[in-house]
Design a protein around this motif. Structure first.
Motif, mmCIF file in Angstrom:
data_model
loop_
_atom_site.group_PDB
_atom_site.id
_atom_site.type_symbol
_atom_site.label_atom_id
_atom_site.label_comp_id
_atom_site.label_asym_id
_atom_site.label_seq_id
_atom_site.Cartn_x
_atom_site.Cartn_y
_atom_site.Cartn_z
ATOM 1 N N ASP A 66 29.399 8.335 33.747
ATOM 2 C CA ASP A 66 29.039 9.582 34.441
ATOM 3 C C ASP A 66 30.223 10.011 35.294
ATOM 4 O OD1 ASP A 66 28.042 11.628 35.974
ATOM 5 O OD2 ASP A 66 26.126 10.619 36.424
ATOM 6 N N PRO A 67 30.843 11.136 35.030
ATOM 7 C CA PRO A 67 32.017 11.568 35.802
ATOM 8 C C PRO A 67 31.713 11.819 37.274
ATOM 9 C CG PRO A 67 31.241 13.309 34.356
ATOM 10 C CD PRO A 67 30.477 12.098 33.968
ATOM 11 N N ALA A 68 30.446 11.896 37.636
ATOM 12 C CA ALA A 68 30.101 12.142 39.037
ATOM 13 C C ALA A 68 30.115 10.853 39.865
ATOM 14 C CB ALA A 68 28.713 12.795 39.125
ATOM 15 N N ILE A 69 30.226 9.713 39.168
ATOM 16 C CA ILE A 69 30.221 8.432 39.877
ATOM 17 C C ILE A 69 31.651 8.051 40.258
ATOM 18 C CG2 ILE A 69 29.733 5.968 39.672
ATOM 19 C CD1 ILE A 69 27.480 6.656 37.777
#
Length: 291
Positions: A40-43
């Motif tokens: 997940d690129p948001a992590i």
């Protein structure tokens, strides 16, 4: 994954997944490498902590020696260290230079005084405690002289021990910094050294003469040590040196001829003292009359 080479190679373990609160499944190794795969690129990974335990290696004693007879060793307390402010602010507090304790050596003049000193290290930088033991060569029983010493030196008196060759054994333990079931010890035994507290036997073999020249022949013999020097006292006067036949102190048994010239008529006394290289002494005394 883990391995024992600075760069991963075929000897390293395979990658092992790690679940939450799960021990690492890879086999023990000197080096550890981790890999994080984000789906997940948001992590964002802000911090990763690895908890590990060093294998507790045994201490190492690489040198052990018994000092010459008569020397005493004591450890002085380290002086109060001066710490620079930059050292306190350093990210590595172990970089601070603190003065270690110093060894003080003094000559006691006691022929029965012995000291042992050694150098020991611990691969895990654990603090060490030492036990010191003594035994006669050929005897299987060790006698404990001291336990839980913090300093790598120990002085003791050999008075009361029979003459002969002995050995010192030092046992180093890292129990201060490890639980009892994980503490390790190591030991080292010295080369044999001689304990010889018996003084030379001094005997008068003959004495004869007159006022012009009176000769006393003596024999001095040490069981273990080479004779070092001799002196005599005539009628309580200051002592004078006495040399053996050949004028050389090079054997454990020597003959002395003391020639006293121009003596006054009457009673006289002579005391002869012979000292060996260990500092042990033996004496003989005689009295005689001169016509």
């Amino acid at each position: 994954r883990t391995g024992n080479t600075p760069k991963p190679d075929a000897t390293w373990s395979d990658w092992q997944p790690i679940a939450d609160s799960t021990d690492i499944a890879s086999r023990p190794g000197r080096y550890f490498q981790y890999r994080v795969t984000l789906t997940d690129p948001a992590i964002t990974v802000r911090r990763l902590v690895v908890y590990f335990q060093h294998f507790n290696a045994a201490p190492v004693i690489d040198r052990l020696g018994v000092l010459p007879v008569g020397l005493d060793v004591s450890m002085s307390s380290p002086s109060r260290p001066t710490v620079d402010l930059r050292q306190i602010m350093d990210s590595d507090p172990t970089a601070m230079n603190l003065s270690p304790a110093h060894a003080l050596v003094r000559n006691t003049g006691d022929a029965g005084a012995f000291s042992a000193a050694w150098h020991a290290t611990d691969p895990n930088d654990d603090d060490l405690l030492y036990s010191v033991q003594l035994r006669a060569v050929g005897d299987g029983k060790w006698v404990t002289l001291a336990e839980d010493l913090p300093a790598p030196a120990f002085s003791f008196s050999s008075r009361g021990y029979p003459d002969g060759y002995y050995q010192i054994r030092v046992i180093a333990s890292d129990k201060l910094d490890n639980p009892p079931d994980l503490a390790r010890t190591t030991e080292r035994t010295s080369t044999p050294f001689l304990i010889a507290n018996s003084g030379p036997a001094v005997t008068i073999q003959s004495q004869l003469g007159d006022a012009s020249a009176y000769t006393i022949t003596l024999r001095a013999e040490s069981a273990n040590n080479v004779l070092d020097h001799a002196q005599y006292i005539l009628d309580g006067k200051p002592d004078k040196p006495l040399f053996p036949e050949g004028n050389l102190f090079d054997k454990t048994a020597l003959t002395f001829k003391l020639v006293l010239n121009h003596l006054q008529s009457g009673a006289h006394s002579v005391v002869v003292e012979v000292v060996d290289e260990a500092g042990n002494s033996g004496t003989a005394k005689t009295t005689f009359d001169v016509p």
